[in-house]
Design a protein around this motif. Structure first.
Motif, PDB file in Angstrom:
ATOM      1  N   THR A  90      -2.007  -0.410  -6.272  1.00 14.44           N
ATOM      2  CA  THR A  90      -2.896   0.307  -5.359  1.00 14.44           C
ATOM      3  C   THR A  90      -2.352   0.180  -3.931  1.00 14.44           C
ATOM      4  O   THR A  90      -1.680  -0.808  -3.591  1.00 14.44           O
ATOM      5  CB  THR A  90      -4.313  -0.276  -5.397  1.00 14.44           C
ATOM      6  N   TRP A  91      -2.651   1.152  -3.114  1.00 18.88           N
ATOM      7  CA  TRP A  91      -2.144   1.128  -1.743  1.00 18.88           C
ATOM      8  C   TRP A  91      -2.780   0.011  -0.932  1.00 18.88           C
ATOM      9  O   TRP A  91      -2.151  -0.542  -0.027  1.00 18.88           O
ATOM     10  CB  TRP A  91      -2.376   2.487  -1.082  1.00 18.88           C
ATOM     11  N   THR A  92      -4.001  -0.352  -1.265  1.00 15.73           N
ATOM     12  CA  THR A  92      -4.635  -1.479  -0.569  1.00 15.73           C
ATOM     13  C   THR A  92      -3.882  -2.773  -0.857  1.00 15.73           C
ATOM     14  O   THR A  92      -3.593  -3.565   0.055  1.00 15.73           O
ATOM     15  CB  THR A  92      -6.104  -1.628  -1.020  1.00 15.73           C
ATOM     16  N   TRP A  93      -3.566  -2.978  -2.140  1.00 11.86           N
ATOM     17  CA  TRP A  93      -2.788  -4.171  -2.525  1.00 11.86           C
ATOM     18  C   TRP A  93      -1.427  -4.153  -1.844  1.00 11.86           C
ATOM     19  O   TRP A  93      -0.957  -5.172  -1.327  1.00 11.86           O
ATOM     20  CB  TRP A  93      -2.614  -4.179  -4.043  1.00 11.86           C
ATOM     21  N   LEU A  95      -0.368  -2.633   0.989  1.00  8.42           N
ATOM     22  CA  LEU A  95      -0.397  -2.887   2.437  1.00  8.42           C
ATOM     23  C   LEU A  95      -0.723  -4.341   2.741  1.00  8.42           C
ATOM     24  O   LEU A  95      -0.171  -4.934   3.676  1.00  8.42           O
ATOM     25  CB  LEU A  95      -1.396  -1.958   3.112  1.00  8.42           C
ATOM     26  N   LYS A  96      -1.584  -4.945   1.936  1.00 11.61           N
ATOM     27  CA  LYS A  96      -1.922  -6.360   2.135  1.00 11.61           C
ATOM     28  C   LYS A  96      -0.687  -7.237   2.000  1.00 11.61           C
ATOM     29  O   LYS A  96      -0.381  -8.048   2.886  1.00 11.61           O
ATOM     30  CB  LYS A  96      -2.987  -6.783   1.119  1.00 11.61           C
ATOM     31  N   TRP A  97       0.062  -7.067   0.910  1.00 10.77           N
ATOM     32  CA  TRP A  97       1.220  -7.922   0.686  1.00 10.77           C
ATOM     33  C   TRP A  97       2.407  -7.544   1.563  1.00 10.77           C
ATOM     34  O   TRP A  97       3.253  -8.381   1.857  1.00 10.77           O
ATOM     35  CB  TRP A  97       1.599  -7.893  -0.795  1.00 10.77           C
ATOM     36  N   LEU A  98       2.447  -6.300   2.011  1.00  6.34           N
ATOM     37  CA  LEU A  98       3.465  -5.905   2.985  1.00  6.34           C
ATOM     38  C   LEU A  98       3.270  -6.670   4.285  1.00  6.34           C
ATOM     39  O   LEU A  98       4.217  -7.229   4.855  1.00  6.34           O
ATOM     40  CB  LEU A  98       3.395  -4.399   3.236  1.00  6.34           C
ATOM     41  N   LEU A  99       2.042  -6.721   4.764  1.00  6.53           N
ATOM     42  CA  LEU A  99       1.749  -7.433   6.008  1.00  6.53           C
ATOM     43  C   LEU A  99       2.001  -8.932   5.878  1.00  6.53           C
ATOM     44  O   LEU A  99       2.328  -9.602   6.862  1.00  6.53           O
ATOM     45  CB  LEU A  99       0.300  -7.185   6.424  1.00  6.53           C
ATOM     46  N   LEU A 100       1.870  -9.450   4.649  1.00  6.17           N
ATOM     47  CA  LEU A 100       2.114 -10.884   4.417  1.00  6.17           C
ATOM     48  C   LEU A 100       3.582 -11.195   4.152  1.00  6.17           C
ATOM     49  O   LEU A 100       3.944 -12.347   3.942  1.00  6.17           O
ATOM     50  CB  LEU A 100       1.262 -11.374   3.246  1.00  6.17           C
ATOM     51  N   GLY A 101       4.418 -10.153   4.143  1.00 10.13           N
ATOM     52  CA  GLY A 101       5.860 -10.383   4.031  1.00 10.13           C
ATOM     53  C   GLY A 101       6.430 -10.383   2.639  1.00 10.13           C
ATOM     54  O   GLY A 101       7.553 -10.855   2.446  1.00 10.13           O
ATOM     55  N   HIS A 102       5.698  -9.868   1.655  1.00 10.68           N
ATOM     56  CA  HIS A 102       6.214  -9.849   0.283  1.00 10.68           C
ATOM     57  C   HIS A 102       7.422  -8.919   0.203  1.00 10.68           C
ATOM     58  O   HIS A 102       7.337  -7.735   0.513  1.00 10.68           O
ATOM     59  CB  HIS A 102       5.129  -9.383  -0.687  1.00 10.68           C
TER      60      HIS A 102
END
Length: 315
Positions: A90-93, A95-102
């Protein structure tokens, strides 16, 4: 320093070619990302204030990383949609992990996220060589400790443990800027090139795969550093030779567009990897063509979308 622009171009090319995973890619991974770390440190300049540092990290690195990573994921989503398959993320998932550096969320752009973290760390530190030396040792110890514990993390924040030691090497090489640009002895250049190539080959054989995106350095951290230095020396010599050719404008364009090329080339590589029965020579040629096709793309981005190059506005 046109030779430095050519170094960046050759580093970009080695990353593109390495992502085809054709014959000999083991040796490309000995140095390709490490050279980017060294060059970043060599060009590093401390910001005048924390506000300036945060602003530059945000616009020059973080914003284009988010945009280009999202474009990469959107291409994968649209392709699966066209094939009648579902995209489980999902796009929410995302963007969350993108911001956390995954790292999975940003593909090759993970390095620019790590570079933003490295700049913030450098802004915290006093500009002293002994401080850089202690930090180098601490980072190396952290990377080795993770490996011995069997911990494999695919995160741009954690990857700083292997990126920043090479970044610090580049910072320590900055006083040699004038001397590096003055070398004009053909036989010395040939000797340095041969020694550098031998170093890359030996480190590739003895140290194994270097997966920096997994905070990996191979089997031995010392060989990891030596391999990165050998690759940097090899591309330095190549940069000197190429700087004498009448292609300065192309080199400057590709050098300025490094974040755009690194961010989007993987889309082309993935599609070309679907071609059957490819030989290593074909992968080499395709890599050259991919890099060259970005010349007009970068120039268009300069005119209409400078944010993709890490700039807020046109110069």
């Amino acid at each position: 320093m046109v030779w430095l622009d050519w170094m960046k171009v050759m580093a970009i090319f080695s990353i593109v070619w390495g992502h085809f995973f054709s014959a000999g890619h083991l040796y490309l991974y000995v140095f390709n990302a490490q050279v980017f770390c060294v060059i970043s440190g060599f060009l590093y300049k401390r910001a005048d204030s924390w506000r300036s540092c945060l602003t530059k990290c945000f616009w020059q690195l973080f914003v284009p990383t988010v945009i280009l990573s999202t474009v990469m994921q959107a291409e994968a989503w649209l392709r699966l949609l066209a094939m009648g398959e579902t995209y489980d993320v999902t796009w929410t998932w995302y963007l969350k992990w993108l911001l956390l550096g995954h790292r999975w969320c940003m593909g090759p752009c993970w390095y620019f996220y790590s570079l933003a973290v490295m700049r913030l760390v450098m802004q915290l530190l006093p500009e002293r060589r002994w401080v850089y030396g202690l930090l180098f040792v601490a980072l190396a110890a952290g990377a080795v400790a993770l490996r011995r514990q069997g911990i494999e993390v695919s995160n741009a924040n954690v990857n700083v443990l292997v990126c920043m030691p090479m970044f610090l090497v580049g910072v320590l090489l900055k006083p040699l800027r004038q001397q590096l640009g003055r070398l004009r002895n053909y036989w010395i250049e040939v000797a340095l090139g041969v020694v550098a190539m031998a170093g890359v080959v030996l480190c590739g054989r003895w140290n194994g795969y270097v997966w920096m995106y997994l905070c990996g350095y191979g089997d031995n951290f010392v060989l990891y550093v030596l391999g990165g230095l050998a690759g940097s020396l090899m591309l330095y010599v190549a940069g000197l030779w190429l700087s004498r050719l009448p292609y300065r404008s192309m080199a400057l364009t590709l050098s300025k567009g490094s974040i755009l090329i690194i961010g989007l080339h993987i889309i082309l590589v993935r599609r070309l990897q679907e071609l059957p029965d490819r030989m290593w020579g074909e992968d080499l040629l395709l890599s050259v063509l991919i890099v060259l096709c970005f010349v007009p793309i970068v120039r268009l981005a300069e005119l209409f979308f400078p944010i993709l190059l890490g700039r807020r506005r046109k110069r």
